[in-house]
Design a protein around this motif. Structure first.
Motif, PDB file in Angstrom:
ATOM      1  N   SER A   8      -8.824  55.551  24.195  1.00 19.03           N
ATOM      2  CA  SER A   8      -8.854  56.996  23.942  1.00 19.03           C
ATOM      3  C   SER A   8      -7.801  57.724  24.768  1.00 19.03           C
ATOM      4  O   SER A   8      -7.104  58.607  24.262  1.00 19.03           O
ATOM      5  CB  SER A   8     -10.238  57.553  24.265  1.00 19.03           C
ATOM      6  N   VAL A   9      -7.684  57.350  26.024  1.00 20.17           N
ATOM      7  CA  VAL A   9      -6.674  57.967  26.893  1.00 20.17           C
ATOM      8  C   VAL A   9      -5.282  57.678  26.357  1.00 20.17           C
ATOM      9  O   VAL A   9      -4.418  58.567  26.302  1.00 20.17           O
ATOM     10  CB  VAL A   9      -6.836  57.474  28.348  1.00 20.17           C
ATOM     11  N   PHE A  10      -5.027  56.453  25.945  1.00 21.94           N
ATOM     12  CA  PHE A  10      -3.720  56.087  25.400  1.00 21.94           C
ATOM     13  C   PHE A  10      -3.425  56.863  24.121  1.00 21.94           C
ATOM     14  O   PHE A  10      -2.302  57.327  23.917  1.00 21.94           O
ATOM     15  CB  PHE A  10      -3.653  54.581  25.127  1.00 21.94           C
ATOM     16  N   THR A  11      -4.405  57.028  23.257  1.00 21.78           N
ATOM     17  CA  THR A  11      -4.222  57.771  22.007  1.00 21.78           C
ATOM     18  C   THR A  11      -3.875  59.227  22.280  1.00 21.78           C
ATOM     19  O   THR A  11      -2.942  59.784  21.677  1.00 21.78           O
ATOM     20  CB  THR A  11      -5.478  57.677  21.130  1.00 21.78           C
ATOM     21  N   VAL A  12      -4.600  59.858  23.199  1.00 22.54           N
ATOM     22  CA  VAL A  12      -4.330  61.254  23.541  1.00 22.54           C
ATOM     23  C   VAL A  12      -2.950  61.382  24.177  1.00 22.54           C
ATOM     24  O   VAL A  12      -2.189  62.307  23.847  1.00 22.54           O
ATOM     25  CB  VAL A  12      -5.434  61.809  24.469  1.00 22.54           C
ATOM     26  N   VAL A  16       0.211  63.587  22.718  1.00 22.80           N
ATOM     27  CA  VAL A  16       0.870  64.627  23.516  1.00 22.80           C
ATOM     28  C   VAL A  16       2.373  64.369  23.588  1.00 22.80           C
ATOM     29  O   VAL A  16       3.181  65.303  23.455  1.00 22.80           O
ATOM     30  CB  VAL A  16       0.239  64.712  24.923  1.00 22.80           C
ATOM     31  N   ILE A  17       2.771  63.121  23.758  1.00 24.60           N
ATOM     32  CA  ILE A  17       4.198  62.784  23.774  1.00 24.60           C
ATOM     33  C   ILE A  17       4.833  63.083  22.417  1.00 24.60           C
ATOM     34  O   ILE A  17       5.943  63.621  22.338  1.00 24.60           O
ATOM     35  CB  ILE A  17       4.394  61.316  24.180  1.00 24.60           C
ATOM     36  N   PHE A  18       4.143  62.751  21.339  1.00 23.85           N
ATOM     37  CA  PHE A  18       4.653  63.033  20.000  1.00 23.85           C
ATOM     38  C   PHE A  18       4.849  64.528  19.785  1.00 23.85           C
ATOM     39  O   PHE A  18       5.889  64.960  19.271  1.00 23.85           O
ATOM     40  CB  PHE A  18       3.686  62.468  18.945  1.00 23.85           C
TER      41      PHE A  18
END
Length: 61
Positions: A8-12, A16-18
């Motif tokens: 979940s942290v990686f997805t968020v 945000v980077i995108f």
């Protein structure tokens, strides 16, 4: 913290980077640079030679 929390942290973080990249790409400060880059394929630095190319790079002897 289990693997699902890490996912979940990686997805968020990826989202945000995108969003940051999209905002950078569409910002008004980059418009001139992108317009110049868009016209690069249309800029012709070499003159047109009727009847084909020149002998530059020819290996005939």
């Amino acid at each position: 913290m289990d693997i699902n929390d890490l996912r979940s942290v990686f997805t968020v973080l990826a989202f945000v980077i995108f969003i940051g990249i999209v905002m950078w790409a569409y910002s008004g400060r980059r418009k001139q640079a992108f317009d110049e880059a868009a016209h690069l394929p249309l800029d012709d630095d070499s003159p047109y030679v009727a009847g084909g190319s020149t002998d530059a790079g020819s290996t005939d002897k």
